[in-house]
Motif scaffolding. Sequence first.
Motif, PDB file in Angstrom:
ATOM      1  N   ILE A  11       0.847  -1.192   0.000  1.00 24.83           N
ATOM      2  CA  ILE A  11       0.000   0.000   0.000  1.00 24.83           C
ATOM      3  C   ILE A  11       0.883   1.243   0.000  1.00 24.83           C
ATOM      4  N   GLY A  12       0.257   2.383  -0.285  1.00 28.47           N
ATOM      5  CA  GLY A  12       0.925   3.678  -0.179  1.00 28.47           C
ATOM      6  C   GLY A  12       2.102   3.845  -1.127  1.00 28.47           C
ATOM      7  N   GLU A  13       3.122   4.540  -0.631  1.00 29.24           N
ATOM      8  CA  GLU A  13       4.310   4.855  -1.437  1.00 29.24           C
ATOM      9  C   GLU A  13       5.038   3.599  -1.901  1.00 29.24           C
ATOM     10  N   ILE A  14       5.040   2.567  -1.063  1.00 29.66           N
ATOM     11  CA  ILE A  14       5.715   1.311  -1.426  1.00 29.66           C
ATOM     12  C   ILE A  14       5.036   0.696  -2.653  1.00 29.66           C
ATOM     13  N   LEU A  15       3.705   0.732  -2.690  1.00 29.24           N
ATOM     14  CA  LEU A  15       2.954   0.216  -3.829  1.00 29.24           C
ATOM     15  C   LEU A  15       3.287   1.002  -5.095  1.00 29.24           C
ATOM     16  N   LEU A  16       3.276   2.320  -5.002  1.00 27.18           N
ATOM     17  CA  LEU A  16       3.569   3.154  -6.172  1.00 27.18           C
ATOM     18  C   LEU A  16       4.974   2.888  -6.716  1.00 27.18           C
ATOM     19  N   LYS A  17       5.943   2.748  -5.804  1.00 22.85           N
ATOM     20  CA  LYS A  17       7.324   2.494  -6.218  1.00 22.85           C
ATOM     21  C   LYS A  17       7.435   1.148  -6.921  1.00 22.85           C
ATOM     22  N   LYS A  18       6.778   0.124  -6.359  1.00 26.73           N
ATOM     23  CA  LYS A  18       6.834  -1.221  -6.941  1.00 26.73           C
ATOM     24  C   LYS A  18       6.188  -1.238  -8.324  1.00 26.73           C
ATOM     25  N   VAL A  19       5.060  -0.563  -8.493  1.00 26.73           N
ATOM     26  CA  VAL A  19       4.372  -0.521  -9.793  1.00 26.73           C
ATOM     27  C   VAL A  19       5.275   0.139 -10.838  1.00 26.73           C
ATOM     28  N   LYS A  20       5.997   1.187 -10.442  1.00 26.28           N
ATOM     29  CA  LYS A  20       6.915   1.848 -11.384  1.00 26.28           C
ATOM     30  C   LYS A  20       8.069   0.917 -11.770  1.00 26.28           C
ATOM     31  N   GLU A  21       8.529   0.106 -10.806  1.00 29.56           N
ATOM     32  CA  GLU A  21       9.597  -0.856 -11.097  1.00 29.56           C
ATOM     33  C   GLU A  21       9.131  -1.926 -12.081  1.00 29.56           C
ATOM     34  N   LEU A  22       7.834  -2.242 -12.042  1.00 28.12           N
ATOM     35  CA  LEU A  22       7.274  -3.310 -12.872  1.00 28.12           C
ATOM     36  C   LEU A  22       6.613  -2.787 -14.141  1.00 28.12           C
ATOM     37  N   GLU A  23       7.088  -1.668 -14.673  1.00 32.49           N
ATOM     38  CA  GLU A  23       6.425  -1.033 -15.808  1.00 32.49           C
ATOM     39  C   GLU A  23       6.358  -1.924 -17.048  1.00 32.49           C
ATOM     40  N   ASN A  24       7.229  -2.907 -17.170  1.00 32.55           N
ATOM     41  CA  ASN A  24       7.225  -3.784 -18.342  1.00 32.55           C
ATOM     42  C   ASN A  24       6.174  -4.898 -18.261  1.00 32.55           C
ATOM     43  N   LEU A  25       5.520  -5.091 -17.094  1.00 35.05           N
ATOM     44  CA  LEU A  25       4.510  -6.137 -16.923  1.00 35.05           C
ATOM     45  C   LEU A  25       3.108  -5.597 -17.219  1.00 35.05           C
ATOM     46  N   ASN A  26       2.167  -6.515 -17.508  1.00 30.50           N
ATOM     47  CA  ASN A  26       0.787  -6.070 -17.687  1.00 30.50           C
ATOM     48  C   ASN A  26       0.149  -5.861 -16.308  1.00 30.50           C
ATOM     49  N   LYS A  27      -1.067  -5.311 -16.288  1.00 24.97           N
ATOM     50  CA  LYS A  27      -1.666  -4.918 -15.008  1.00 24.97           C
ATOM     51  C   LYS A  27      -1.956  -6.103 -14.091  1.00 24.97           C
TER      52      LYS A  27
END
Length: 129
Positions: A11-27
């Motif tokens: 959740i929170g900032e940790i979630l946002l950071k992880k999603v940015k790291e995984l930009e090459n994956l689908n949702k």
Amino acid sequence: MTKKKKIEPLIGEILLKKVKELENLNKEEKARECGYYTVTKNGIERVNMMKFLNALIDAEGIELDGKQNTNGRGGRSASYRISVQSNGNLLIGAAYTKQMELHPGDEFEISLGRKHIHLRQVDRQEEAS
């Protein structure tokens, strides 16, 4: 088959950071990697996209519901009426405490009238003096 240990949903900032790291994956893969999945009795992983997307919205600080109903589950709205329970207690529900932004441990002074009960929140600084 090795059993993958389920992680707690981010959740929170940790979630946002992880999603940015995984930009090459689908949702769906992003949701799974961030812990938004369940394992059925048959061992099948099911991605919970709604929880994932809601967590992203919350992490971004976007308020969709407005201030009036913040429990997020579409529960009953506050009626501003309560009844004495069979054990003699009066219960003030979470809808009211959330609206007032109260937290566990907040204290109140009770004053009784002939036909009313008045609650006054006690300040922590006032209590210390």
